[in-house]
Scaffold this motif. Structure first.
Motif, PDB file in Angstrom:
ATOM      1  N   THR A 133       6.998 -12.261   0.608  1.00  0.00           N
ATOM      2  CA  THR A 133       5.742 -12.580  -0.049  1.00  0.00           C
ATOM      3  C   THR A 133       5.268 -11.201  -0.526  1.00  0.00           C
ATOM      4  OG1 THR A 133       4.260 -13.211   1.295  1.00  0.00           O
ATOM      5  CG2 THR A 133       5.494 -14.967   0.545  1.00  0.00           C
ATOM      6  N   VAL A 134       5.140 -10.224   0.468  1.00  0.00           N
ATOM      7  CA  VAL A 134       4.470  -8.965   0.410  1.00  0.00           C
ATOM      8  C   VAL A 134       5.627  -8.170  -0.556  1.00  0.00           C
ATOM      9  CG1 VAL A 134       3.818  -7.019   1.504  1.00  0.00           C
ATOM     10  CG2 VAL A 134       3.057  -9.062   2.343  1.00  0.00           C
ATOM     11  N   ILE A 135       6.850  -8.484  -0.336  1.00  0.00           N
ATOM     12  CA  ILE A 135       7.801  -7.367  -0.828  1.00  0.00           C
ATOM     13  C   ILE A 135       7.557  -7.912  -2.350  1.00  0.00           C
ATOM     14  CG2 ILE A 135      10.283  -7.047  -1.371  1.00  0.00           C
ATOM     15  CD1 ILE A 135      10.435  -7.328   1.787  1.00  0.00           C
ATOM     16  N   MET A 136       7.717  -9.228  -2.604  1.00  0.00           N
ATOM     17  CA  MET A 136       7.555  -9.832  -4.109  1.00  0.00           C
ATOM     18  C   MET A 136       6.371  -8.981  -4.930  1.00  0.00           C
ATOM     19  SD  MET A 136      10.427 -11.097  -4.612  1.00  0.00           S
ATOM     20  CE  MET A 136       9.939 -11.502  -6.278  1.00  0.00           C
ATOM     21  N   GLY A 137       5.394  -9.303  -3.889  1.00  0.00           N
ATOM     22  CA  GLY A 137       3.979  -8.739  -4.470  1.00  0.00           C
ATOM     23  C   GLY A 137       3.859  -7.213  -4.862  1.00  0.00           C
ATOM     24  N   LEU A 138       4.565  -6.623  -3.926  1.00  0.00           N
ATOM     25  CA  LEU A 138       4.588  -5.140  -4.014  1.00  0.00           C
ATOM     26  C   LEU A 138       5.539  -4.509  -5.359  1.00  0.00           C
ATOM     27  CD1 LEU A 138       4.724  -3.744  -0.424  1.00  0.00           C
ATOM     28  CD2 LEU A 138       2.763  -3.443  -1.859  1.00  0.00           C
ATOM     29  N   THR A 139       6.585  -5.331  -5.285  1.00  0.00           N
ATOM     30  CA  THR A 139       7.866  -4.941  -6.303  1.00  0.00           C
ATOM     31  C   THR A 139       7.007  -5.210  -7.922  1.00  0.00           C
ATOM     32  OG1 THR A 139       9.435  -5.859  -4.789  1.00  0.00           O
ATOM     33  CG2 THR A 139      10.027  -5.782  -7.058  1.00  0.00           C
ATOM     34  N   LEU A 140       6.478  -6.647  -7.740  1.00  0.00           N
ATOM     35  CA  LEU A 140       5.904  -6.851  -9.131  1.00  0.00           C
ATOM     36  C   LEU A 140       4.764  -6.002  -9.669  1.00  0.00           C
ATOM     37  CD1 LEU A 140       5.584  -9.093 -11.425  1.00  0.00           C
ATOM     38  CD2 LEU A 140       3.746 -10.245 -10.201  1.00  0.00           C
ATOM     39  N   PHE A 141       3.845  -5.462  -8.921  1.00  0.00           N
ATOM     40  CA  PHE A 141       2.958  -4.620  -8.829  1.00  0.00           C
ATOM     41  C   PHE A 141       3.651  -3.239  -9.210  1.00  0.00           C
ATOM     42  CE2 PHE A 141      -0.646  -1.485  -7.952  1.00  0.00           C
ATOM     43  CZ  PHE A 141      -1.644  -2.240  -8.623  1.00  0.00           C
TER      44      PHE A 141
ATOM     45  N   ILE B  93       4.071   3.373  -0.076  1.00  0.00           N
ATOM     46  CA  ILE B  93       4.052   3.648   1.551  1.00  0.00           C
ATOM     47  C   ILE B  93       2.343   3.119   1.829  1.00  0.00           C
ATOM     48  CG2 ILE B  93       4.075   4.945   3.427  1.00  0.00           C
ATOM     49  CD1 ILE B  93       6.276   6.316   2.221  1.00  0.00           C
ATOM     50  N   LYS B  94       1.206   3.672   1.429  1.00  0.00           N
ATOM     51  CA  LYS B  94       0.211   3.361   1.610  1.00  0.00           C
ATOM     52  C   LYS B  94      -0.568   1.755   1.207  1.00  0.00           C
ATOM     53  CE  LYS B  94      -1.110   7.010  -0.862  1.00  0.00           C
ATOM     54  NZ  LYS B  94      -1.956   8.103  -1.449  1.00  0.00           N
ATOM     55  N   ASP B  95       0.174   1.384   0.071  1.00  0.00           N
ATOM     56  CA  ASP B  95       0.033   0.153  -0.224  1.00  0.00           C
ATOM     57  C   ASP B  95       0.273  -0.970   0.624  1.00  0.00           C
ATOM     58  OD1 ASP B  95      -1.434   1.010  -2.691  1.00  0.00           O
ATOM     59  OD2 ASP B  95       0.508   0.652  -3.759  1.00  0.00           O
ATOM     60  N   THR B  96       1.432  -0.698   1.571  1.00  0.00           N
ATOM     61  CA  THR B  96       1.779  -1.808   2.303  1.00  0.00           C
ATOM     62  C   THR B  96       0.905  -2.090   3.512  1.00  0.00           C
ATOM     63  OG1 THR B  96       2.697  -0.094   3.983  1.00  0.00           O
ATOM     64  CG2 THR B  96       4.172  -0.644   2.299  1.00  0.00           C
ATOM     65  N   SER B  97      -0.289  -1.415   3.676  1.00  0.00           N
ATOM     66  CA  SER B  97      -1.296  -1.576   4.523  1.00  0.00           C
ATOM     67  C   SER B  97      -1.967  -2.764   4.252  1.00  0.00           C
ATOM     68  CB  SER B  97      -2.192  -0.331   4.634  1.00  0.00           C
ATOM     69  OG  SER B  97      -2.924  -0.243   3.460  1.00  0.00           O
ATOM     70  N   LEU B  98      -1.875  -3.144   2.946  1.00  0.00           N
ATOM     71  CA  LEU B  98      -2.666  -4.422   2.439  1.00  0.00           C
ATOM     72  C   LEU B  98      -1.823  -5.716   3.075  1.00  0.00           C
ATOM     73  CD1 LEU B  98      -3.581  -3.556  -1.115  1.00  0.00           C
ATOM     74  CD2 LEU B  98      -5.098  -3.400   0.824  1.00  0.00           C
TER      75      LEU B  98
ATOM     76  N   VAL C  96      -2.343 -10.954   5.167  1.00  0.00           N
ATOM     77  CA  VAL C  96      -1.408 -12.082   5.037  1.00  0.00           C
ATOM     78  C   VAL C  96      -0.943 -12.187   6.365  1.00  0.00           C
ATOM     79  CG1 VAL C  96      -1.429 -12.724   2.614  1.00  0.00           C
ATOM     80  CG2 VAL C  96       0.473 -11.309   3.692  1.00  0.00           C
ATOM     81  N   GLY C  97      -1.296 -11.345   7.278  1.00  0.00           N
ATOM     82  CA  GLY C  97      -0.741 -11.506   8.903  1.00  0.00           C
ATOM     83  C   GLY C  97       0.760 -10.755   8.887  1.00  0.00           C
ATOM     84  N   VAL C  98       1.055  -9.775   8.144  1.00  0.00           N
ATOM     85  CA  VAL C  98       2.379  -9.137   8.323  1.00  0.00           C
ATOM     86  C   VAL C  98       2.278  -8.143   9.384  1.00  0.00           C
ATOM     87  CG1 VAL C  98       3.971  -7.902   7.075  1.00  0.00           C
ATOM     88  CG2 VAL C  98       3.231  -9.818   5.903  1.00  0.00           C
ATOM     89  N   SER C  99       2.968  -8.095  10.382  1.00  0.00           N
ATOM     90  CA  SER C  99       2.632  -6.764  11.352  1.00  0.00           C
ATOM     91  C   SER C  99       3.194  -5.350  11.234  1.00  0.00           C
ATOM     92  CB  SER C  99       3.403  -7.464  12.698  1.00  0.00           C
ATOM     93  OG  SER C  99       2.651  -8.728  13.308  1.00  0.00           O
ATOM     94  N   GLU C 100       2.740  -5.238   9.922  1.00  0.00           N
ATOM     95  CA  GLU C 100       3.156  -3.595   9.762  1.00  0.00           C
ATOM     96  C   GLU C 100       1.935  -2.726  10.666  1.00  0.00           C
ATOM     97  OE1 GLU C 100       0.322  -2.089   7.674  1.00  0.00           O
ATOM     98  OE2 GLU C 100      -0.611  -3.989   8.209  1.00  0.00           O
ATOM     99  N   LEU C 101       1.877  -1.292  10.179  1.00  0.00           N
ATOM    100  CA  LEU C 101       1.232  -0.350  11.227  1.00  0.00           C
ATOM    101  C   LEU C 101      -0.003  -0.688  11.134  1.00  0.00           C
ATOM    102  CD1 LEU C 101       1.900   1.866  12.853  1.00  0.00           C
ATOM    103  CD2 LEU C 101       1.346   3.652  10.614  1.00  0.00           C
ATOM    104  N   THR C 102      -0.766  -1.028  10.068  1.00  0.00           N
ATOM    105  CA  THR C 102      -2.267  -1.430  10.079  1.00  0.00           C
ATOM    106  C   THR C 102      -2.457  -2.593  10.936  1.00  0.00           C
ATOM    107  OG1 THR C 102      -2.464  -0.274   7.903  1.00  0.00           O
ATOM    108  CG2 THR C 102      -4.579  -1.485   8.969  1.00  0.00           C
ATOM    109  N   HIS C 103      -1.742  -3.612  10.667  1.00  0.00           N
ATOM    110  CA  HIS C 103      -2.144  -4.631  11.471  1.00  0.00           C
ATOM    111  C   HIS C 103      -1.753  -4.624  13.197  1.00  0.00           C
ATOM    112  CE1 HIS C 103      -1.051  -8.874  12.802  1.00  0.00           C
ATOM    113  NE2 HIS C 103      -2.024  -9.217  11.772  1.00  0.00           N
ATOM    114  N   VAL C 104      -0.666  -3.971  13.273  1.00  0.00           N
ATOM    115  CA  VAL C 104      -0.487  -3.745  14.919  1.00  0.00           C
ATOM    116  C   VAL C 104      -1.619  -2.794  15.515  1.00  0.00           C
ATOM    117  CG1 VAL C 104       1.006  -2.277  16.282  1.00  0.00           C
ATOM    118  CG2 VAL C 104       2.051  -3.776  14.496  1.00  0.00           C
TER     119      VAL C 104
END
Length: 233
Positions: free
Chosen positions: A102-110, A169-174, A178-186
């Motif tokens: 869902t994050v990939i789709m959101g980032l892709t659309l935006f 890359i910076k936007d992935t921190s958002l 939704v609980g995705v364990s990327e760098l900021t979440h970790v």
């Protein structure tokens, strides 16, 4: 006297910072951040190319709805787009969708909406004479665009695409929302677990983002200089 900063928490959790629980669990951390950015960027390149070409269509019934869509998406906060994908995709598909998808789709659309304007500017920057010369040889308008105009425009778009990738890359921190364990979440998880080293943890995270973004920004500048030099030849 104890040191002002103690970075042993970084060394103790460096594997978790870099790859999450992989290979004994899902990919996470820095590796997942790069994965989200790369996949979203590749999809956005195609999405932006399609939207960009449609936005310069001579057909008003095509051009106007596409421009309305592009401007609407660009006017929304990315966080809202991610939430839309998180809640709407399962309803549309009729099944549970992994948070990372869902994050990939959101980032892709935006990002596609922004890349479409890079494509549009790149194409409109090509002299009109190129199209006229191609049409005079008997090529159809779509052939002139595909074989003559677009290849030249893409060359000019490359630095802007790289800059957009840096933003991505910076936007992935958002994605942590939704609980995705990327760098900021970790980093947040480790901080909540240790409850003692927030400064060290988030200095490290800031440094990681800075290094990767600076590297790609430098690449973009190098490409701009190289392309400008080739044009002057």
């Amino acid at each position: 006297m104890e040191p002002f900063l103690d970075f042993h928490v970084i060394a103790d959790n460096i594997t978790y910072f870099m790859i999450g629980r992989y290979p004994n669990g899902p990919l996470g951390g820095f590796a997942l951040t790069i994965w989200l950015a790369v996949v979203s960027c590749v999809l956005s390149l195609f999405g932006g190319l399609v939207l960009g070409l449609l936005s310069i269509s001579r057909q008003r019934l095509i051009r106007i709805p596409v421009m309305v869509f592009i401007n609407t998406v660009r006017g929304l906060p990315l966080l809202m787009v991610i939430f839309w994908m998180y809640f709407l995709l399962p309803l549309i598909l009729g099944k549970t969708t992994p948070e990372s998808e869902t994050v990939i789709m959101g980032l892709t659309l935006f990002t596609s909406a922004y890349m479409s304007q890079i494509v549009r500017a790149g194409i409109e920057g090509i002299p009109k004479g190129q199209t006229e010369a191609a049409l005079s040889t008997g090529l159809k308008p779509w052939q002139a665009m595909l074989y003559i105009v677009l290849p030249q425009g893409l060359r000019n778009m490359i630095p802007s695409f790289v800059n957009q990738f840096v933003s991505l890359i910076k936007d992935t921190s958002l994605a942590f929302i939704v609980g995705v364990s990327e760098l900021t979440h970790v980093a947040t998880q480790i901080n909540n677990r240790t409850m003692a080293y927030p400064t060290e943890i988030f200095i490290f995270i800031a440094a990681v983002y800075f290094v990767i973004c600076y590297a790609f920004t430098s690449l973009s500048r190098l490409l701009e200089r190289k392309l400008a030099w080739n044009k002057s030849m």
